[in-house]
Scaffold this active site. Structure first.
Site, short mmCIF file in Angstrom:
data_model
loop_
_atom_site.label_atom_id
_atom_site.label_comp_id
_atom_site.label_asym_id
_atom_site.label_seq_id
_atom_site.Cartn_x
_atom_site.Cartn_y
_atom_site.Cartn_z
N CYS A 173 -13.29 72.48 -15.54
CA CYS A 173 -11.99 72.28 -16.18
C CYS A 173 -11.36 73.59 -16.60
O CYS A 173 -10.16 73.66 -16.87
CB CYS A 173 -12.11 71.34 -17.36
SG CYS A 173 -13.55 71.62 -18.39
N GLU A 212 -9.82 65.18 -22.59
CA GLU A 212 -9.63 66.50 -21.98
C GLU A 212 -9.25 66.22 -20.54
O GLU A 212 -10.05 65.69 -19.77
CB GLU A 212 -10.92 67.32 -22.09
CG GLU A 212 -10.74 68.78 -21.73
CD GLU A 212 -11.18 69.05 -20.31
OE1 GLU A 212 -10.28 69.19 -19.45
OE2 GLU A 212 -12.38 69.10 -20.07
#
Length: 501
Positions: free
Chosen positions: A298, A261
């Site tokens: 994120c 990620e």
């Protein structure tokens, strides 16, 4: 708790000649043993040695193990909050909440594997009398893939690190884990590793089912992802670092999956009716989401796309007013602060942006918000703007009309999230955007903000590259376990040879 400053390799606390010093947000630095290529080899070999026994455990055994880890983590919550705050500068409430999330997702996977759906078991019974050809008895089931490497994340010292979602889902699948701890919070990692070690002993699991390697140079991470006994990698971090590891995984003689990620700007599309009716409200909400945790999520909503007009003015003015009141916040590492200001300067140098809120550099790790405004045309003509700046930096993109908004959406890279701010009068416009957004993001929201990721069965935390390196997977939620399983078909095998689940 007195920290040892050592690695945990297959149940043994192990020192090393090379050492490194932590860089805490407050308090004195601590000294830790630094990882080496030899330690990687020892940990990977121990994981391989443990695999046959651990992969043969029942779901009941592994669920008990996961619950034991959760209990041990919870028992150390005061220590984790104290050391975590010293290392990261995160507030006590955030660290206690993240500890609960960490133990909660361990328990979630324990429940999930007991339900059995993760096995995706299928059975085609034999048809010996079928013509023109008979059919064999076919059984398919998901099986663990082997030892998994996990890299701790800088921004989540607990929930995405030592016993975080990658570790929890790999252990639930039946895979031993080797964790590369993040240098930003080695003390926190050691405390969690001790919790796992206690659970291993209590549940009589193979010692090699878990190892923690702290620090070390780039060669340690490279050795881990290229070790022939490692069969998959879980990673949360920067695009640059993740892409380098991804390429190493692909270049192995036996390529392995890299579940990374990496980065996302998480755009918010404010549609016209919503902007007209509640532009100021949305602007204030965006400012709060943008600055939450110093923007170190994120899913931070770094870009807002809004049609030019009074609604856009109201949005901008409310956001700017709120952000001017936002105090300086401490970043997790000095490197994050440096990268944040580098990103701010990159946006400013684009030449087409107008600074609405100027960030100031405070103490070594202190940051304040920065916000820029740009036209839709200039956004579409600039390659410099659509890259993540990790921290509380936002860009307001003022488009001319629905067509230009659609063009902005189509030009996006892969995202973790896309958000629609919409009212009833925006339904047609939202429907027109949906086919684009479904191809761009793993999660689409309406009338909210993406910071805050629910840990549940339906959650998707992933998306097309560069949001993640495998858009068919998620690092949050029960579906995360599927990353560390592979289907095996058993044809005409006697029951005694079938796996015990």
């Amino acid at each position: 708790m007195e920290l040892m400053g050592k690695h945990l390799i297959a149940g043994e606390w192990t020192g090393a000649a090379e050492q490194f010093s932590s860089d805490p947000a407050e308090g004195e630095p601590r000294i830790f043993a630094a990882g080496t290529v030899d330690l990687v080899d020892r940990a990977a070999q121990a994981a391989e040695d443990a695999f046959d026994a651990y992969s043969a455990t029942t779901a009941q055994d592994r669920a008990a193990f996961l619950n034991a880890i959760a209990d041990e983590v919870d028992a150390r919550i005061d220590t984790l909050a104290l050391i975590g705050a010293q290392e990261t500068g995160l507030p006590d409430a955030r660290l206690r909440g993240e500890t609960g999330r960490t133990s909660g997702q361990l328990r979630m996977f324990a429940t999930h594997i007991l339900e059995g759906d993760f096995l995706d078991a299928r059975h085609d019974a034999a048809l010996p009398d079928r013509t023109p050809l008979p059919r064999s008895d076919l059984r398919m089931i998901q099986r663990p893939i082997g030892p998994v490497a996990v890299f701790g994340a800088s921004n989540f010292p607990l929930a995405f690190s030592t016993a975080g979602g990658d570790t929890a889902s790999a252990l639930a699948a039946g895979c031993p884990v080797v964790v590369r701890g993040h240098h930003a919070h080695p003390g926190t990692a050691e405390v969690v590793a001790a919790a796992i070690a206690a659970a291993i002993t209590a549940c009589d699991m193979p010692a090699g089912v878990f190892s923690l390697i702290q620090g070390g140079g780039l060669e340690v991470g490279q050795a881990l992802v290229q070790h022939p006994l490692i069969k998959a990698v879980g990673f949360t971090g920067s695009l640059r670092g993740g892409r380098a590891l991804f390429d190493l995984c692909a270049q192995r003689p036996e390529p392995i999956p890299f579940f990374g990620e990496l980065g996302s700007i998480n755009p918010v599309f404010v549609l016209p009716a919503a902007a007209s009716a509640r532009g100021a409200e949305i602007g204030a909400g965006w400012a709060a989401s943008l600055t939450m945790g110093a923007g170190q999520f994120c899913t931070n909503p770094g870009v807002v796309v809004v049609t030019d007009g009074p609604g856009a003015d109201a949005f901008r003015d409310a956001a700017v007013a709120a952000l001017h009141e936002s105090p300086a916040q401490t970043t997790l590492t000095a490197g994050i602060a440096d990268a944040y200001f580098d990103g701010r300067d990159r946006i400013a140098r684009a030449g087409c942006t107008r600074a609405l809120v100027s960030s100031d550099r405070g103490e070594a790790r202190g940051v304040t918000p920065a916000v820029f405004e740009v036209s839709g045309t200039d956004w579409l003509n600039s390659d410099a703007l659509a890259h993540e700046v990790f921290g509380p930096l936002g860009i307001i993109v003022r488009v001319a009309d629905a067509d230009e908004m659609a063009a902005v959406a189509k030009g996006l890279d892969g995202q973790l999230t896309c958000t629609l701010q919409m009212d009833a009068g925006d339904t047609a416009a939202a429907k027109a955007l949906m086919p684009v957004l479904e191809r761009k993001a793993g999660r689409i929201l309406a009338n909210g903000f993406p910071t805050g990721v629910e840990v549940s069965g339906a959650m998707v935390h992933g998306g097309p590259y560069p949001a993640s390196t495998n858009f068919g997977a998620t690092s949050v939620g029960t579906l995360a376990i599927r990353r560390f399983l592979r289907p095996v078909c058993y044809q005409d095998l006697p029951a005694e040879l079938l796996p015990v689940v």
